[in-house]
Design an enzyme around this catalytic site. Structure first.
Site, mmCIF file in Angstrom:
data_model
loop_
_atom_site.group_PDB
_atom_site.id
_atom_site.type_symbol
_atom_site.label_atom_id
_atom_site.label_comp_id
_atom_site.label_asym_id
_atom_site.label_seq_id
_atom_site.Cartn_x
_atom_site.Cartn_y
_atom_site.Cartn_z
ATOM 1 N NE ARG B 124 27.118 17.709 5.844
ATOM 2 C CZ ARG B 124 27.756 18.569 4.907
ATOM 3 N NH1 ARG B 124 27.443 19.505 6.168
ATOM 4 N NH2 ARG B 124 28.583 18.325 4.418
ATOM 5 C CE LYS B 146 10.793 -0.138 3.868
ATOM 6 N NZ LYS B 146 10.070 -1.114 2.748
ATOM 7 C CD GLU B 188 -0.526 -1.422 0.894
ATOM 8 O OE1 GLU B 188 0.095 -1.738 1.683
ATOM 9 O OE2 GLU B 188 0.568 -1.821 -0.670
ATOM 10 C CD GLU B 240 11.931 -2.710 4.834
ATOM 11 O OE1 GLU B 240 12.825 -2.346 4.169
ATOM 12 O OE2 GLU B 240 10.705 -3.185 4.441
ATOM 13 N NE ARG B 244 9.334 0.329 7.549
ATOM 14 C CZ ARG B 244 9.173 0.978 7.424
ATOM 15 N NH1 ARG B 244 10.282 2.017 9.031
ATOM 16 N NH2 ARG B 244 9.311 2.655 7.173
ATOM 17 C CG ASN B 248 7.740 -6.843 3.041
ATOM 18 O OD1 ASN B 248 7.446 -5.425 1.880
ATOM 19 N ND2 ASN B 248 9.078 -6.637 3.168
ATOM 20 C CG HIS B 251 3.785 -5.593 -0.252
ATOM 21 N ND1 HIS B 251 2.596 -5.331 0.353
ATOM 22 C CD2 HIS B 251 4.249 -4.167 -0.561
ATOM 23 C CE1 HIS B 251 1.878 -4.471 0.020
ATOM 24 N NE2 HIS B 251 2.821 -3.755 -0.118
ATOM 25 C CG HIS B 255 7.612 -5.472 -4.427
ATOM 26 N ND1 HIS B 255 8.088 -5.289 -3.658
ATOM 27 C CD2 HIS B 255 6.710 -4.101 -4.680
ATOM 28 C CE1 HIS B 255 7.750 -4.344 -3.122
ATOM 29 N NE2 HIS B 255 7.130 -3.325 -3.551
ATOM 30 C CG HIS B 268 2.383 -0.906 -4.567
ATOM 31 N ND1 HIS B 268 3.415 -2.046 -4.998
ATOM 32 C CD2 HIS B 268 2.090 -1.251 -3.639
ATOM 33 C CE1 HIS B 268 3.431 -1.723 -3.608
ATOM 34 N NE2 HIS B 268 2.917 -1.635 -3.038
#
Lengths: 366, 366
Positions: B124, B146, B188, B240, B244, B248, B251, B255, B268
């Site tokens: 956990r 993330k 980025e 997010e 946030r 993107n 993106h 994506h 990417h």
């Protein structure tokens, strides 16, 4: 619907309510809808509970204009696995659940732990609701945010602390629970009284027969008290760094017993019952509490039809290994939760020889 | 060791520092030891990074009286799977990691995401440290919490928000990174300037050649700036829910391009580069920003050796599907992050026909 009890678990931004009532299962839809989120929801259950309660829940969700997808796993602890988790992810995707879709766990502790962990991790976390249908899940596992699955190497080795948005408890679901499981759930109820509330403990002493007879009002009262007590502990120690350890009263030995008997002989609550009587007697023998405290616990455990003594014939080696494997070792000693009085705990650190000494005194042969 | 840059990510009880320097990899041991926890630590890496940097890290950990267990997974995105996760749990148990054991991710984004999710869920949650060795991971994926793995149905469908205790960035690891990956990481970097900092963007316009030449000082400066910018966004929106989303930028289309080309044609960052130029041109064409803004972004992207135009021959249907599948649909329109100026974003909601119109204008044939 009779009167319901509402309890708030206070965890800042992660706070949530617990609603307890008799006959409230068929009213869950409106409550879920009131929380917002997308119309598509996932309902996770097992084969037994599906036959008993899934229709009521699905009907209520549909009546509230929600669009539930039922996901069923096999009955039993084997479903608390990485394989079942992967199965849930696949079903969630097939059903078109998105980031705003709620996952509802309808069942006992296995379903709550599994579905809760799936909700915690699917799309990095979706809203989650607990609808516990066993006494053990109602008073214990559905409150507190512990979710997870087992690995072949041991129980609960993988998981997350993830709080539900709502816990919805209908005590009428206990009427279809096997009597043995009701009794096992009562072990955790007795635990809350023993460690946190002399008042609850006295109520249990007076009203045990009403509980065993599954009287609505007594059940709502007692489940409410247990949730309130657990909520207060969890609020102070969400991630089990200190205070929450007192909830392990009876569990150090209890877990060891379950493990030594391959999780076959005892239900969890039964093993905890043995562990509580052990820890109470140990406390009395060490002069930490009056003998009467241990006697009252033993008597209540026995009245609930639960085992109070260790079985004969346990090997000393395997007992020590099992207790040591409980991850509670401090400086070579194992830490037990003991009692100073009914409602007040203390810690007792025992070396191996002391554990064996007390275990012998507390076994059936003694 | 030269001077290091230290940045604090401010997330209340989950706050953590990022340390950036040139040649600091071999000093990690003392820093890890200073965080406390048990002596047994797990170091997760891939087969490529193992050969390059694992020895330095293990030696430094041992010199600090820690007892590291190295866990290696195969190179590449395929390792971001439930199967690898299960493999890590097994290795962690074999290595005797406990609740106070730190898991260290030594590698690029795949390793950070996988090891981070394993750390988030093993027992956990155990302490976690990011040691990113690619530019993309250093400026993006290692900061923000993330973590996760892919499912056969799609990327990052399972995961958790889980913050590291420390991010330890040695820019010298970039000297062994393939040039193409350095350029992809720069996409980025350009993004942070474009959406959050005109100052950084101007620095990039002046110093791009020093960055492409991997000059220590320029790298430490720029990686530090990016981490600082991302940290400020993450601090305001850990999970997010709003702000946030500006991260993107580039993106939504990026994506889609990656997905339409089966994640084979573009790295990417390369796809994001195309997406950023698209979004900037779109913003200019709609009068949201001066044309010069789009021109500067396009020029910087091209100077970095990155693609700036959509490939010819994309089918309109598959483009719309890929963009729609990006989960950013609002009221039938797809939301793009656009620009008002260098350093200032806005949102642009486009219907399908508008997307195709702008995509055509931004493709290589245009």
């Amino acid at each position: 619907m009779r009167e319901t009890v509402n309890i708030q678990v206070d965890l800042g931004a992660r706070s949530y309510p617990i609603t307890i009532g008799a006959g409230i299962l068929g009213s869950i839809g409106a409550r879920v809808a009131s929380l917002g989120g997308s119309h598509r929801v996932g309902v996770v259950t097992d084969s037994t509970v599906r036959g008993l309660y899934a229709d009521d829940v699905l009907r209520s969700l549909r009546a509230a204009s929600l669009d539930p997808a039922l996901v069923e796993v096999a009955d039993g602890e084997e479903s608390k696995s990485l394989a079942s988790l992967s199965f849930l992810y696949d079903r969630f995707l097939e059903a078109g659940l998105d980031r705003r879709s709620t996952v509802i766990a309808l069942g006992g502790g296995v379903i709550g732990d599994l579905a809760g962990f799936a909700a915690a991790t699917f799309l990095r976390g979706v809203p989650f609701i607990q609808v516990p249908t066993t006494l053990l899940a109602q008073v214990d596992s559905s409150v507190g945010g512990k979710t997870g699955v087992n690995l072949p190497q041991g129980k609960n080795l993988v998981g997350a602390f993830y709080q539900p948005r709502l816990v919805w408890i209908d005590v009428l679901t206990l009427t279809t629970l096997p009597q043995r499981q009701v009794r096992a759930g009562l072990a955790e109820v007795i635990k809350y009284g023993a460690i946190l509330s002399a008042e609850l403990f006295e109520y249990l002493e007076r009203s045990l027969d009403r509980l065993l007879g599954l009287e609505d009002e007594a059940l709502v009262n007692v489940v409410g008290d247990c949730c309130r007590l657990k909520a207060s502990v969890v609020s102070e120690d969400e991630r089990e760094s200190g205070l929450r350890a007192i909830l392990n009263f009876g569990h150090t030995l209890g877990h060891a017993l379950e493990q030594m008997t391959d999780y076959r002989r005892y239900l969890h609550g039964e093993a905890v019952a043995v562990g509580m009587v052990f820890a109470a007697r140990l406390s009395a023998e060490r002069g930490l509490c009056p003998v009467d405290v241990a006697t009252r616990i033993e008597r209540l455990v026995e009245r609930a039809g639960l085992p109070s003594r260790l079985p004969g014939g346990l090997s000393a080696d395997s007992l020590l290994r099992a207790v040591g494997a409980d991850k509670k070792i401090q400086d070579g000693k194992v830490r037990f939760v003991g009692l100073q009085s009914i409602g007040k705990t203390c810690f007792v650190d025992l070396a191996g020889a002391e554990i064996l000494h007390h275990a012998e005194a507390a076994s059936v042969a003694a």
